[in-house]
Design an enzyme around this catalytic site. Structure first.
Site, short mmCIF file in Angstrom:
data_model
loop_
_atom_site.label_atom_id
_atom_site.label_comp_id
_atom_site.label_asym_id
_atom_site.label_seq_id
_atom_site.Cartn_x
_atom_site.Cartn_y
_atom_site.Cartn_z
N TRP A 1 0.80 -1.23 0.00
CA TRP A 1 0.00 0.00 0.00
C TRP A 1 0.83 1.27 0.00
O TRP A 1 0.30 2.36 -0.21
CB TRP A 1 -0.91 0.03 1.24
N LYS B 1 -2.69 -7.53 -8.24
CA LYS B 1 -3.48 -7.34 -7.02
C LYS B 1 -2.90 -6.21 -6.22
O LYS B 1 -1.81 -6.33 -5.64
CB LYS B 1 -3.48 -8.60 -6.16
N SER C 1 6.29 -7.50 2.44
CA SER C 1 7.11 -7.88 3.59
C SER C 1 7.93 -9.14 3.29
O SER C 1 7.55 -9.96 2.44
CB SER C 1 6.21 -8.13 4.80
N GLU D 1 10.74 -7.79 -3.89
CA GLU D 1 11.32 -6.58 -3.30
C GLU D 1 10.77 -6.50 -1.89
O GLU D 1 9.59 -6.22 -1.70
CB GLU D 1 10.89 -5.35 -4.12
N LEU D 2 11.63 -6.73 -0.90
CA LEU D 2 11.11 -6.95 0.46
C LEU D 2 11.55 -5.85 1.42
O LEU D 2 11.82 -4.73 1.01
CB LEU D 2 11.55 -8.35 0.91
N CYS E 1 10.31 1.39 1.87
CA CYS E 1 11.21 0.26 2.10
C CYS E 1 12.67 0.69 2.13
O CYS E 1 13.48 0.09 2.82
CB CYS E 1 11.00 -0.78 1.02
N GLU F 1 12.46 -3.99 11.08
CA GLU F 1 11.97 -2.86 10.30
C GLU F 1 10.73 -2.26 10.98
O GLU F 1 9.81 -2.99 11.33
CB GLU F 1 11.58 -3.37 8.89
P1 NAD Z 1 2.54 -7.49 2.99
O1 NAD Z 1 3.52 -8.53 2.64
O2 NAD Z 1 1.70 -7.71 4.19
O3 NAD Z 1 1.51 -7.24 1.79
C1 NAD Z 1 1.92 -6.93 0.49
C2 NAD Z 1 0.92 -7.51 -0.52
O4 NAD Z 1 0.91 -8.92 -0.39
C3 NAD Z 1 -0.52 -7.04 -0.28
O5 NAD Z 1 -1.16 -6.85 -1.51
C4 NAD Z 1 -1.13 -8.22 0.45
O6 NAD Z 1 -2.53 -8.31 0.28
C5 NAD Z 1 -0.42 -9.38 -0.21
N1 NAD Z 1 -0.37 -10.59 0.61
C6 NAD Z 1 -0.32 -10.66 1.97
N2 NAD Z 1 -0.29 -11.95 2.35
C7 NAD Z 1 -0.30 -12.70 1.22
C8 NAD Z 1 -0.26 -14.10 0.98
N3 NAD Z 1 -0.20 -14.99 1.97
N4 NAD Z 1 -0.25 -14.52 -0.30
C9 NAD Z 1 -0.29 -13.63 -1.33
N5 NAD Z 1 -0.35 -12.30 -1.15
C10 NAD Z 1 -0.33 -11.84 0.12
O7 NAD Z 1 3.36 -6.14 3.07
P2 NAD Z 1 2.86 -4.72 3.64
O8 NAD Z 1 2.98 -4.75 5.12
O9 NAD Z 1 1.58 -4.36 3.05
O10 NAD Z 1 3.97 -3.76 3.02
C11 NAD Z 1 5.03 -3.29 3.75
C12 NAD Z 1 6.27 -4.11 3.48
O11 NAD Z 1 6.61 -4.01 2.11
C13 NAD Z 1 7.48 -3.60 4.23
O12 NAD Z 1 8.20 -4.66 4.75
C14 NAD Z 1 8.29 -2.89 3.16
O13 NAD Z 1 9.66 -2.80 3.43
C15 NAD Z 1 7.99 -3.72 1.97
N6 NAD Z 1 8.24 -2.96 0.73
C16 NAD Z 1 9.33 -3.27 -0.02
C17 NAD Z 1 9.61 -2.54 -1.17
C18 NAD Z 1 10.84 -2.83 -2.01
O14 NAD Z 1 10.93 -2.34 -3.14
N7 NAD Z 1 11.80 -3.59 -1.51
C19 NAD Z 1 8.77 -1.49 -1.55
C20 NAD Z 1 7.67 -1.20 -0.74
C21 NAD Z 1 7.41 -1.96 0.39
#
Ligand code: NAD
Length: 494
Positions: free
Chosen positions: A138, A162, A214, A235-236, A269, A366
């Protein structure tokens, strides 16, 4: 779409009011999106590269022309300040232009040296993977949906994406603009729904999976990609360090460090969450950094605000838990850490901590909020050792005179390293790869590989004049003798 069971309510975090609703799609809906996308891709793959290029250059112009409309939607879903939302407009426009221009060169079949000079004519071309699945978070709802889709589409794929359930409207608007720019209607499917249903199904159906989010979710998706043997990039998370060397120019370092820590309210991130400052400059940097942080303007409205709302009140609670945990364990609060309920339920003042003990959760985990801790170090070597002492390796930065800066940069274990900038110099370098080392990810976005990863290379080799194992009449010992001589000569000639 069929089988839609319920809806997802999207809230404006600045007011807590409902902004809109989207369907919570099912696994069957997701499969149907893939069927439709696959059909569209079969036609798209025959579209000439120059036509694809034209569409994305039109999209570039549209994004810039319609930026006010896009900025309003991004702000309404995320609560971020307008300047942080504008970073997304910039990123999408730059990405569209970069890959549209690179496309003809990147996808042109390439002649390479064959197995045997003259006798083997070898060409490499690139075929699209098919339907690329993208799952996004998001925090950058335009960049992390559309910018990752642009190279996939240009390469000849369809995309099923998605967005996060908190921010679907930005991706939906991006899809509308792509169609206005000339992209075939069904080629880019935005499918809203939960990660556990739609996200999981995308991972099961995609020919390539691009995930941003994440590390915990990345690990789950990597298992599916591994089981299905599809390529995957992730990208985590990060716990990004910044080093302030004694020869740093503080007039430059202080405002840049503020940007690096608090852009997008720290929900970034690649933002900086820990700063190691050389003892010779620690007092002055700390005083100036606190003073500058306290002048930041908070609010979710116009261009003048530096810090916006966080994504939700729950995210503020989550960040405050990290701060409280550190304080209970002996950390000192230098500024911030206050919920600004007068502005709304999701505003938090930018927070600086020091004396954070290693047992505090935020020392290694983080936070993903406007929180940074400062630590004084005796030497630059100590700073480098601490910077690298993390499971992550996404981004790192150093402020120093150029010679020191390059010397330190070469010792930092991260996918991007910035000198005299926090993150934007490396992230904005579109010709260079961007991604994480260690638990911060696999694969890269940007650079040529950011597009070529969405393709399957095909090596076509034509054997001419004589068989590769020599003329049929040639005995095996003479073949071995000829090849040995050729290899010995070739070492000097080829
Ligand atoms: P998240 O992993 O909870 O969610 C990200 C996406 O994955 C959402 O669309 C979510 O609905 C989906 N998702 C969640 N569980 C899932 C599953 N079991 N199977 C398939 N899809 C699933 O992450 P978040 O908390 O929304 O975002 C923040 C994280 O993203 C932070 O750790 C941040 O560092 C990371 N991030 C990394 C980058 C990068 O470029 N490295 C960029 C932005 C954010």
């Amino acid at each position: 779409m069929t089988n839609t069971l319920s809806s997802i309510v999207v809230t404006d975090p600045r007011t807590g009011k409902t902004y809109g609703e989207v369907p919570a799609h099912s696994a069957e809906d997701t499969q149907e999106a893939f069927r439709v996308a696959r059909k569209a891709q079969a036609a798209w793959v025959t579209t000439p590269l120059l036509e694809r290029k034209r569409i994305f250059l039109r999209f570039h112009d549209l994004v810039l022309e319609r930026q006010d409309e896009i900025l309003d939607v991004i702000q309404a879903e995320t609560g971020k300040n307008r300047a942080s939302a504008f970073d997304e407009i910039l990123d999408v426009a730059i990405t569209a232009r970069h890959y549209a221009r690179r496309l003809p060169k990147l996808l042109k079949p390439r002649r390479v040296k064959g197995a045997l000079p003259i006798l083997t004519r070898t060409v490499v071309d690139h075929s699209p993977k098919g339907v690329v699945g993208i799952i996004s978070p998001w925090n950058y709802p335009l960049t992390l949906t559309i910018s990752d889709a642009i190279p996939a589409l240009l390469a000849g794929n369809a995309v099923v994406i998605k967005p996060d359930s908190k921010t679907p409207f930005t991706a939906l608007l991006g899809a509308k603009l792509l169609v206005e720019a000339g992209l075939p209607q069904d080629l880019f499917q935005v499918i809203t729904g939960s990660g556990s249903v739609v996200g999981q199904e995308i991972a099961q159906c995609a020919d390539y999976l691009m995930f941003t989010g994440s590390t915990a979710t990345g690990r789950k998706l990597a298992k599916i990609a591994g089981e299905r043997l599809i390529s995957f990039s992730a990208e985590l998370g990060g716990k990004n360090p910044l080093i302030i060397a004694p020869d740093a120019d503080l007039d430059q370092a202080v405002p840049a460090a503020i940007q690096a820590c608090f852009s997008n309210t720290g929900q970034l991130c690649i933002s900086i969450e820990r700063i190691y400052i050389h003892k010779d400059i620690a007092k002055e940097f700390t005083e100036r950094f606190i003073e500058a942080t306290e002048t930041l303007r908070i609010g979710g409205g116009g261009w003048l605000e530096d810090i916006g709302s966080m994504i939700s009140p729950a995210q503020v609670d989550h960040v405050i838990e990290f701060i409280d945990d550190a304080l209970v364990r002996g950390a000192r609060l230098l500024t911030g850490g206050t919920r600004r309920s007068d502005l709304g339920e999701a505003y938090l003042t930018p927070t600086i901590l020091t004396d954070v003990p290693e047992e505090a959760r935020l020392y290694r985990e983080e936070v993903f909020g406007p929180v940074v801790f400062l630590e004084e170090v005796q030497t630059i070597e100590e700073a480098i050792q601490k910077a690298n002492d993390t499971e992550y390796g996404l981004n790192a930065a150093v402020f120093a005179a150029p010679h020191t800066g390059w010397n330190v940069a070469l010792q930092l274990h991260a996918g991007t390293v910035n000198i005299n900038e926090g993150f934007a110099a490396a992230f904005g370098s579109m010709n260079a790869p961007m991604g994480g080392w260690k638990a911060s990810g696999v694969g890269r976005r940007h650079a040529d590989e950011g597009l070529l990863k969405y393709t399957e290379p095909r090596t076509i080799a034509e054997q001419r004049f004589i068989p590769i194992s020599g003329p049929i009449t040639m005995s095996r010992p003479s073949y071995a003798h000829t090849m040995t001589t050729a290899l010995k000569l070739g070492k000097w000639v080829l």
